[in-house]
Design an enzyme around this catalytic site. Structure first.
Site, PDB file in Angstrom:
ATOM      1  N   ASP A  22       0.734  -1.240  -0.013  1.00  0.00           N
ATOM      2  CA  ASP A  22      -0.026  -0.115   0.173  1.00  0.00           C
ATOM      3  C   ASP A  22       0.835   1.154   0.004  1.00  0.00           C
ATOM      4  O   ASP A  22       1.968   1.228   0.453  1.00  0.00           O
ATOM      5  CB  ASP A  22      -0.915  -0.085   1.159  1.00  0.00           C
ATOM      6  N   ASN A  70     -10.361  -3.340  -6.615  1.00  0.00           N
ATOM      7  CA  ASN A  70      -9.657  -2.311  -7.380  1.00  0.00           C
ATOM      8  C   ASN A  70     -10.203  -1.904  -8.431  1.00  0.00           C
ATOM      9  O   ASN A  70      -9.877  -0.837  -9.268  1.00  0.00           O
ATOM     10  CB  ASN A  70      -8.195  -2.666  -7.290  1.00  0.00           C
TER      11      ASN A  70
END
Length: 250
Positions: A22, A70
């Site tokens: 991340d 996503n």
């Protein structure tokens, strides 16, 4: 040159390490760049971390590259990620083979562009006999999806083979998952403290380490910090501390 294990000091590497990568977008934005450049720099971190994990004795590494959620991101970013994925496979295939990294993509690849699906199959076939470290790239993957598809597989087995539903074991269920082995240590970079639908079944007893380092900057020192944390933990698996100590001393 092939990788040789070399864990720093007396640290014991987790057998199965999982990482939520991340911070690519924030890394880019903090430098006044497009988010895509963060993903490009993140690919360099992937290469760096794979090499270090193999050197430090990790046997299985699972990287969360693209979640099933996503797809909600801007189409320009998603398309750029697909292109970067294809490029990375083409560029890194030989290095993975030479260093004994058996690589597979975990997740539902059917939604990916055909060119990407083809590259994935080539990479998996190329590295199928490698045995230094197993690398799972979780792409279009979600923990809930993994559990659901495992349930569907078992339902078909019960229908086809007259399997007794009441006799199904955790081991039989686990064998149907896209990633089978339990996670020992899960790292999330970028300062967030959640597991975001990643390896929900497999991480049932994982130690969780949250790093403030944004993924493009993550490297050996960060791994050593995470492994030091992992080595400090007493993994009880439902037992008491006294039971664990007695077992370790036997």
């Amino acid at each position: 040159m092939p990788i040789s294990p070399n864990t720093p000091g007396s640290l014991t590497a987790p057998r199965h390490l999982a990482i939520i990568m991340d911070g690519n977008g924030r890394w880019a934005q903090s430098r006044g760049k497009q988010r895509v450049s963060g993903h490009q720099e993140g690919a360099n971190a992937v290469r760096r971390v794979i090499t270090e994990c193999a050197k430090m004795g990790v046997k299985e590494l699972t990287l969360f590259a693209f979640s099933s959620e996503n797809w909600k991101r801007p189409s320009m970013e998603v398309n750029a990620l697909m292109t970067l994925f294809v490029q990375a496979i083409r560029k890194e295939s030989k290095n993975l083979l030479d260093n004994g990294i058996r690589t597979r993509i975990a997740g539902d690849i059917s939604r990916f562009p055909k060119i990407l699906q083809t590259q994935i199959k080539k990479l998996e076939k190329l590295t199928a006999d490698c045995d230094v470290m197993k690398l799972n790239i979780a792409a279009n993957y979600g923990g809930r999806w993994d559990i659901l598809q495992a349930c569907k597989k078992l339902m078909h087995t019960c229908s086809d083979e007259a399997l007794d539903i009441d006799a199904i074991t955790e081991e039989q269920f686990t064998e149907q998952l896209d990633i089978i082995s339990d996670v020992d240590l899960m790292i999330r970079t970028g300062g967030e403290q959640r597991i975001s639908n990643f390896l929900l079944w497999q991480a049932a007893y994982a130690e969780l380490f949250f790093s403030d380092t944004l993924w493009p900057d993550f490297g050996k020192d960060d791994l050593i910090q995470a492994f030091t944390f992992f080595n400090s933990r007493e993994r009880r698996f439902g037992m008491t501390s006294a039971q664990v100590q007695k077992k370790d001393n036997q």
